[in-house]
Design a protein around this motif. Structure first.
Motif, PDB file in Angstrom:
ATOM      1  N   THR A  27      38.363  46.007  33.455  1.00 30.09           N
ATOM      2  CA  THR A  27      38.850  45.970  34.833  1.00 30.09           C
ATOM      3  C   THR A  27      38.226  44.771  35.533  1.00 30.09           C
ATOM      4  O   THR A  27      37.243  44.182  35.063  1.00 30.09           O
ATOM      5  CB  THR A  27      38.465  47.248  35.590  1.00 30.09           C
ATOM      6  N   MET A  28      38.769  44.442  36.692  1.00 31.45           N
ATOM      7  CA  MET A  28      38.216  43.339  37.476  1.00 31.45           C
ATOM      8  C   MET A  28      36.759  43.642  37.854  1.00 31.45           C
ATOM      9  O   MET A  28      35.913  42.746  37.805  1.00 31.45           O
ATOM     10  CB  MET A  28      39.062  43.107  38.730  1.00 31.45           C
ATOM     11  N   GLY A  29      36.473  44.883  38.190  1.00 29.71           N
ATOM     12  CA  GLY A  29      35.102  45.265  38.532  1.00 29.71           C
ATOM     13  C   GLY A  29      34.154  45.084  37.359  1.00 29.71           C
ATOM     14  O   GLY A  29      33.025  44.618  37.525  1.00 29.71           O
ATOM     15  N   GLU A  30      34.608  45.442  36.164  1.00 30.99           N
ATOM     16  CA  GLU A  30      33.781  45.257  34.967  1.00 30.99           C
ATOM     17  C   GLU A  30      33.546  43.774  34.684  1.00 30.99           C
ATOM     18  O   GLU A  30      32.463  43.383  34.238  1.00 30.99           O
ATOM     19  CB  GLU A  30      34.431  45.933  33.764  1.00 30.99           C
ATOM     20  N   LEU A  31      34.559  42.958  34.944  1.00 31.35           N
ATOM     21  CA  LEU A  31      34.402  41.514  34.730  1.00 31.35           C
ATOM     22  C   LEU A  31      33.454  40.903  35.756  1.00 31.35           C
ATOM     23  O   LEU A  31      32.715  39.972  35.446  1.00 31.35           O
ATOM     24  CB  LEU A  31      35.761  40.816  34.787  1.00 31.35           C
ATOM     25  N   ALA A  32      33.466  41.435  36.968  1.00 36.60           N
ATOM     26  CA  ALA A  32      32.620  40.902  38.033  1.00 36.60           C
ATOM     27  C   ALA A  32      31.157  41.324  37.891  1.00 36.60           C
ATOM     28  O   ALA A  32      30.250  40.590  38.316  1.00 36.60           O
ATOM     29  CB  ALA A  32      33.151  41.350  39.392  1.00 36.60           C
ATOM     30  N   ALA A  33      30.907  42.488  37.298  1.00 31.14           N
ATOM     31  CA  ALA A  33      29.566  43.081  37.274  1.00 31.14           C
ATOM     32  C   ALA A  33      28.445  42.147  36.818  1.00 31.14           C
ATOM     33  O   ALA A  33      27.410  42.078  37.484  1.00 31.14           O
ATOM     34  CB  ALA A  33      29.582  44.361  36.437  1.00 31.14           C
ATOM     35  N   PRO A  34      28.586  41.415  35.722  1.00 27.35           N
ATOM     36  CA  PRO A  34      27.437  40.605  35.283  1.00 27.35           C
ATOM     37  C   PRO A  34      27.248  39.292  36.048  1.00 27.35           C
ATOM     38  O   PRO A  34      26.308  38.563  35.780  1.00 27.35           O
ATOM     39  CB  PRO A  34      27.747  40.325  33.811  1.00 27.35           C
ATOM     40  N   HIS A  35      28.135  39.012  36.985  1.00 25.64           N
ATOM     41  CA  HIS A  35      28.085  37.724  37.687  1.00 25.64           C
ATOM     42  C   HIS A  35      27.658  37.912  39.143  1.00 25.64           C
ATOM     43  O   HIS A  35      27.942  38.927  39.749  1.00 25.64           O
ATOM     44  CB  HIS A  35      29.465  37.049  37.641  1.00 25.64           C
ATOM     45  N   GLU A  36      27.004  36.915  39.674  1.00 28.14           N
ATOM     46  CA  GLU A  36      26.579  36.955  41.074  1.00 28.14           C
ATOM     47  C   GLU A  36      27.638  36.303  41.953  1.00 28.14           C
ATOM     48  O   GLU A  36      27.357  35.371  42.709  1.00 28.14           O
ATOM     49  CB  GLU A  36      25.228  36.270  41.232  1.00 28.14           C
ATOM     50  N   VAL A  37      28.871  36.785  41.822  1.00 22.50           N
ATOM     51  CA  VAL A  37      29.977  36.285  42.632  1.00 22.50           C
ATOM     52  C   VAL A  37      30.756  37.485  43.165  1.00 22.50           C
ATOM     53  O   VAL A  37      30.622  38.601  42.661  1.00 22.50           O
ATOM     54  CB  VAL A  37      30.918  35.347  41.827  1.00 22.50           C
ATOM     55  N   THR A  38      31.567  37.223  44.149  1.00 24.63           N
ATOM     56  CA  THR A  38      32.349  38.294  44.764  1.00 24.63           C
ATOM     57  C   THR A  38      33.558  38.654  43.900  1.00 24.63           C
ATOM     58  O   THR A  38      33.962  37.879  43.028  1.00 24.63           O
ATOM     59  CB  THR A  38      32.850  37.852  46.145  1.00 24.63           C
ATOM     60  N   LEU A  39      34.112  39.811  44.157  1.00 23.85           N
ATOM     61  CA  LEU A  39      35.328  40.232  43.455  1.00 23.85           C
ATOM     62  C   LEU A  39      36.479  39.250  43.699  1.00 23.85           C
ATOM     63  O   LEU A  39      37.192  38.910  42.751  1.00 23.85           O
ATOM     64  CB  LEU A  39      35.700  41.662  43.842  1.00 23.85           C
ATOM     65  N   PRO A  40      36.666  38.738  44.948  1.00 24.09           N
ATOM     66  CA  PRO A  40      37.712  37.731  45.138  1.00 24.09           C
ATOM     67  C   PRO A  40      37.486  36.464  44.296  1.00 24.09           C
ATOM     68  O   PRO A  40      38.437  35.855  43.811  1.00 24.09           O
ATOM     69  CB  PRO A  40      37.653  37.418  46.634  1.00 24.09           C
ATOM     70  N   ALA A  41      36.229  36.080  44.108  1.00 27.69           N
ATOM     71  CA  ALA A  41      35.940  34.911  43.270  1.00 27.69           C
ATOM     72  C   ALA A  41      36.317  35.191  41.814  1.00 27.69           C
ATOM     73  O   ALA A  41      36.898  34.333  41.138  1.00 27.69           O
ATOM     74  CB  ALA A  41      34.465  34.523  43.373  1.00 27.69           C
ATOM     75  N   ILE A  42      36.010  36.388  41.321  1.00 24.79           N
ATOM     76  CA  ILE A  42      36.391  36.764  39.957  1.00 24.79           C
ATOM     77  C   ILE A  42      37.909  36.782  39.834  1.00 24.79           C
ATOM     78  O   ILE A  42      38.469  36.327  38.834  1.00 24.79           O
ATOM     79  CB  ILE A  42      35.783  38.129  39.561  1.00 24.79           C
ATOM     80  N   THR A  43      38.585  37.262  40.870  1.00 25.91           N
ATOM     81  CA  THR A  43      40.043  37.286  40.867  1.00 25.91           C
ATOM     82  C   THR A  43      40.600  35.874  40.720  1.00 25.91           C
ATOM     83  O   THR A  43      41.553  35.651  39.972  1.00 25.91           O
ATOM     84  CB  THR A  43      40.571  37.949  42.162  1.00 25.91           C
ATOM     85  N   LYS A  44      40.003  34.909  41.399  1.00 26.51           N
ATOM     86  CA  LYS A  44      40.446  33.511  41.275  1.00 26.51           C
ATOM     87  C   LYS A  44      40.196  32.983  39.871  1.00 26.51           C
ATOM     88  O   LYS A  44      41.039  32.285  39.300  1.00 26.51           O
ATOM     89  CB  LYS A  44      39.748  32.632  42.311  1.00 26.51           C
ATOM     90  N   HIS A  45      39.040  33.302  39.301  1.00 26.09           N
ATOM     91  CA  HIS A  45      38.744  32.876  37.930  1.00 26.09           C
ATOM     92  C   HIS A  45      39.759  33.471  36.956  1.00 26.09           C
ATOM     93  O   HIS A  45      40.266  32.778  36.073  1.00 26.09           O
ATOM     94  CB  HIS A  45      37.328  33.310  37.523  1.00 26.09           C
ATOM     95  N   VAL A  46      40.056  34.756  37.128  1.00 27.51           N
ATOM     96  CA  VAL A  46      41.021  35.410  36.241  1.00 27.51           C
ATOM     97  C   VAL A  46      42.397  34.777  36.407  1.00 27.51           C
ATOM     98  O   VAL A  46      43.118  34.567  35.424  1.00 27.51           O
ATOM     99  CB  VAL A  46      41.053  36.941  36.482  1.00 27.51           C
ATOM    100  N   ARG A  47      42.766  34.422  37.633  1.00 33.43           N
ATOM    101  CA  ARG A  47      44.063  33.783  37.869  1.00 33.43           C
ATOM    102  C   ARG A  47      44.166  32.466  37.085  1.00 33.43           C
ATOM    103  O   ARG A  47      45.207  32.159  36.505  1.00 33.43           O
ATOM    104  CB  ARG A  47      44.286  33.530  39.352  1.00 33.43           C
TER     105      ARG A  47
END
Length: 105
Positions: A27-47
């Motif tokens: 999930t997006m939350g699981e992808l974000a967990a190990p990083h010191e970035v916000t969920l919107p930032a992870i969403t941009k990376h995934v995009r």
């Protein structure tokens, strides 16, 4: 296509996301967990990874689940295999030339 692929993988966070997805869907939350970035930032990376064809997203209710697209990774493996063959052949030819030079002197 490889230019977009390598461009997407050039970022350490995106490379880590691909590494995580190589072990299975997340999930997006699981992808974000190990990083010191916000969920919107992870969403941009995934995009970026989706646009490069490396990752697929699907919605399951309110949750977005990401998976690695194996066919995109296969393109990278094929390219690396060709490059490896080229360099192995080049080194083999160089070794032959050096042996011939040693035998000649």
């Amino acid at each position: 296509m490889l230019t977009r692929t390598f461009g997407a993988l050039a970022d350490p966070t995106r490379l880590a996301i691909v590494g995580r997805l190589s072990r299975g869907a997340a999930t997006m939350g699981e992808l974000a967990a190990p990083h010191e970035v916000t969920l919107p930032a992870i969403t941009k990376h995934v995009r970026v990874l989706v646009d490069a064809g490396l990752v697929a997203r699907r919605r399951s209710g309110r949750t977005v689940v990401c998976t690695l697209r194996r066919e995109a990774i296969s393109e990278v493996e094929e390219w690396l295999g060709d490059l490896t063959s080229y360099w192995n052949n080049t080194v083999d030819r160089l070794e032959e030339l050096l042996r011939e030079d040693d035998d000649g002197h």
